[in-house]
Design an enzyme around this catalytic site. Structure first.
Site, PDB file in Angstrom:
ATOM      1  N   TYR A   1      -1.234  -2.509  35.674  1.00  0.00           N
ATOM      2  CA  TYR A   1      -2.564  -3.233  35.568  1.00  0.00           C
ATOM      3  C   TYR A   1      -2.629  -3.367  34.049  1.00  0.00           C
ATOM      4  CZ  TYR A   1      -7.522  -4.317  35.666  1.00  0.00           C
ATOM      5  OH  TYR A   1      -8.806  -4.686  35.437  1.00  0.00           O
TER       6      TYR A   1
ATOM      7  N   ASP B   1       1.303  -1.027  26.490  1.00  0.00           N
ATOM      8  CA  ASP B   1      -0.400  -0.916  26.777  1.00  0.00           C
ATOM      9  C   ASP B   1      -0.756   0.352  27.012  1.00  0.00           C
ATOM     10  OD1 ASP B   1      -2.561  -0.797  27.907  1.00  0.00           O
ATOM     11  OD2 ASP B   1      -2.315  -2.158  29.731  1.00  0.00           O
TER      12      ASP B   1
ATOM     13  N   LYS C   1     -10.240   2.947  26.176  1.00  0.00           N
ATOM     14  CA  LYS C   1     -10.637   4.149  26.794  1.00  0.00           C
ATOM     15  C   LYS C   1     -10.774   5.377  25.610  1.00  0.00           C
ATOM     16  CE  LYS C   1      -8.535   2.956  31.013  1.00  0.00           C
ATOM     17  NZ  LYS C   1      -9.256   3.034  32.289  1.00  0.00           N
TER      18      LYS C   1
HETATM   19  N1  PLP Z   1      -4.598  -1.537  30.565  1.00  0.00           N
HETATM   20  C1  PLP Z   1      -4.582  -0.274  31.074  1.00  0.00           C
HETATM   21  C2  PLP Z   1      -3.317   0.408  31.350  1.00  0.00           C
HETATM   22  C3  PLP Z   1      -5.691   0.026  32.122  1.00  0.00           C
HETATM   23  O1  PLP Z   1      -5.545   1.124  32.685  1.00  0.00           O
HETATM   24  C4  PLP Z   1      -6.928  -0.833  31.834  1.00  0.00           C
HETATM   25  C5  PLP Z   1      -8.033  -0.262  32.720  1.00  0.00           C
HETATM   26  O2  PLP Z   1      -7.948   0.621  33.359  1.00  0.00           O
HETATM   27  C6  PLP Z   1      -6.980  -1.813  31.231  1.00  0.00           C
HETATM   28  C7  PLP Z   1      -5.912  -2.348  30.553  1.00  0.00           C
HETATM   29  C8  PLP Z   1      -8.256  -2.593  31.002  1.00  0.00           C
HETATM   30  O3  PLP Z   1      -9.042  -1.720  30.357  1.00  0.00           O
HETATM   31  P1  PLP Z   1     -10.654  -2.168  30.443  1.00  0.00           P
HETATM   32  O4  PLP Z   1     -11.140  -1.759  31.785  1.00  0.00           O
HETATM   33  O5  PLP Z   1     -11.276  -1.418  29.342  1.00  0.00           O
HETATM   34  O6  PLP Z   1     -10.695  -3.465  30.212  1.00  0.00           O
END
Ligand code: PLP
Length: 433
Positions: free
Chosen positions: A144, A238, A266
């Site tokens: 994700y 990511d 985060k």
């Molecule tokens: N990338 C990863 C690996 C994530 O776990 C998340 C959210 O959980 C995101 C991107 C998206 O981040 P946000 O919820 O701050 O938009």
């Protein structure tokens, strides 16, 4: 378990909020029942509006790595608040946090702060396209990357390989350049590369956390690095979840791999909305105002969020809790496996650093399709029993549990007791079937 006030707020919230929540996982849909509404949190504990206290293993889905309201972090926020909330102009705090982030990730000369992980990823994809002049991207099923159109491609099942949108409102055109590969399967990436000559980037969660925790094999992650380098394709790691969590230098430090573009979120905001993407000078100089790739934000680099991020990273560096995280996560893994074994419950546990996941299956979980073999009914029982016994878990089989440095020995005892009670209930339900 008393949840009257949560029920009342859940009912009231339905009127002006969609499903009474601002992010779908908070609705507890996959575990049923009423979502818990929170009143406050401190250290390793979180307390709901009915006064139920839990050991928090959600930690706002990762950011609260020091536990809630760490003294030094709170002090910095309060100090920042006295100066003003947002200016629409640059501050020294942005420079300070940028330096800390770039120092932690050797491949990063420059960074751009945004407001969420989603924004970081969508900007990184645009940047990769701008830099390479190519359009296609490869993502992995089960990973994700936020709710940006191009990455909301059905992950898993037969549809995954067809690049069909995974959400209403995403046009086919938005995902037609998104190719899906399988995690821990380099061949599935090679195939796409052989068939397409306009791939801008491969994006991956270096340690997957959104299909439950799935560790990459060294062969996979190093192979991915070598293959993308050889073909002139950018590797986007990511690290929204793993950045400053797996190690101070993220999964990249832990796995010994370097991204072309890194996405963060985060932990870098310590609980305030901060995301970031960063890369070498050569790549980042493409971003406006230096280059032709446009990306902007009214609240980007918000001074209070920066203050919180700086204080969090400073304290994290000082504490260096990564060894202790690993030890504690290992302990929880042992507790889970021993209890499952005692009660005849099929269970796999994946843990990597401070992220851990029990999977209710007898199959080793190495990718999205093996994650899908889980018995989600067992998880539902387990989840509510853990809640009843004072452990706040993510309400999904496929969300990682997180550890904070505030997690104490006493908390671990509480977790152990809750696991044992919960596993008995899972086992009883299995026998009844
Ligand atoms: N990338 C990863 C690996 C994530 O776990 C998340 C959210 O959980 C995101 C991107 C998206 O981040 P946000 O919820 O701050 O938009």
């Amino acid at each position: 378990m008393k949840l009257e006030k949560s029920i009342e707020l859940y009912t009231k919230g339905q009127k002006n909020l969609v499903g009474a929540v601002n992010s779908p996982v908070r609705a507890f849909k996959s575990v049923g029942g009423v979502p818990v509404f929170i009143d406050h949190a401190k250290g390793s504990k979180i307390v709901d509006v009915d006064g139920n206290e839990y050991v928090d293993m959600v930690l706002s889905y990762g950011p609260m790595i020091l536990g809630h309201r760490h003294e030094k972090v709170e002090k910095s926020i309060k100090k920042g608040l006295k100066k003003g909330y947002t200016f629409g102009a640059s501050t020294n705090k942005e420079i300070k946090l940028a330096k800390m982030v770039c120092n932690a990730f050797p491949g990063m000369d420059k960074v751009r702060f945004v407001n969420s992980g989603t924004e970081a990823v969508l900007s990184a994809i645009r940047l990769a396209r701008a830099y390479t002049g190519h359009n296609k991207i490869i993502k992995f099923s089960g990973c994700y990357h936020g709710h940006t159109d191009a990455l909301l491609v059905a992950a898993g099942s037969g549809l995954a390989t067809l690049s069909l949108p995974g959400s209403a409102g995403v046009p086919d055109e938005a995902v037609k350049n998104t190719l899906i590969a399988e995690f821990n399967n380099l061949e599935s990436v090679q195939k796409h590369i052989e068939q397409n000559n306009d791939i801008a980037a491969v994006i991956v969660e270096p340690i997957a956390g959104n299909m439950g925790v799935v560790e990459p094999s060294q062969e996979f992650i190093q192979g991915l690095r070598a293959l993308t380098k050889e073909k002139g394709i950018l590797l986007i790691l990511d690290e929204v979840m793993t950045g400053f969590r797996s190690k101070f230098g993220g999964a990249q430090e832990l796995l010994g791999v370097e991204a072309d573009i890194t996405c963060l979120g985060k932990v870098i905001g310590g609980g305030f909305p901060v995301g970031a993407y960063g890369a070498s000078d050569e790549i980042m100089n493409m971003v406006a105002p230096l280059g032709a790739m446009y990306q902007a934000g009214t609240l980007s680099g918000n001074p209070i969020a920066m203050a919180c991020g700086i204080a969090t990273l400073k304290e994290l560096k000082k504490q260096n809790p990564y060894k202790s995280f690993n030890k504690k996560a290992k302990k929880i893994k042992e507790m889970l496996l021993a209890s499952a074994d005692r009660h005849g419950v099929a269970l796999q546990v994946n843990h990597f650093g401070s992220m851990i996941n029990p999977f209710f299956t007898d199959q080793e979980v190495t990718d999205f399709s093996t994650a899908q073999t889980c018995n989600t009914d067992s998880f539902k029982i387990f989840f509510w029993q853990m809640m009843e016994n004072g452990v706040f878990l993510p309400p999904s089989q496929f969300e990682a549990w997180f550890l904070s440095s505030a997690l104490s020995k006493k908390d671990l005892k509480k977790i152990e007791r809750a696991i044992e009670i919960s596993m008995v209930k899972v086992s009883e339900k299995q026998t009844k079937k």
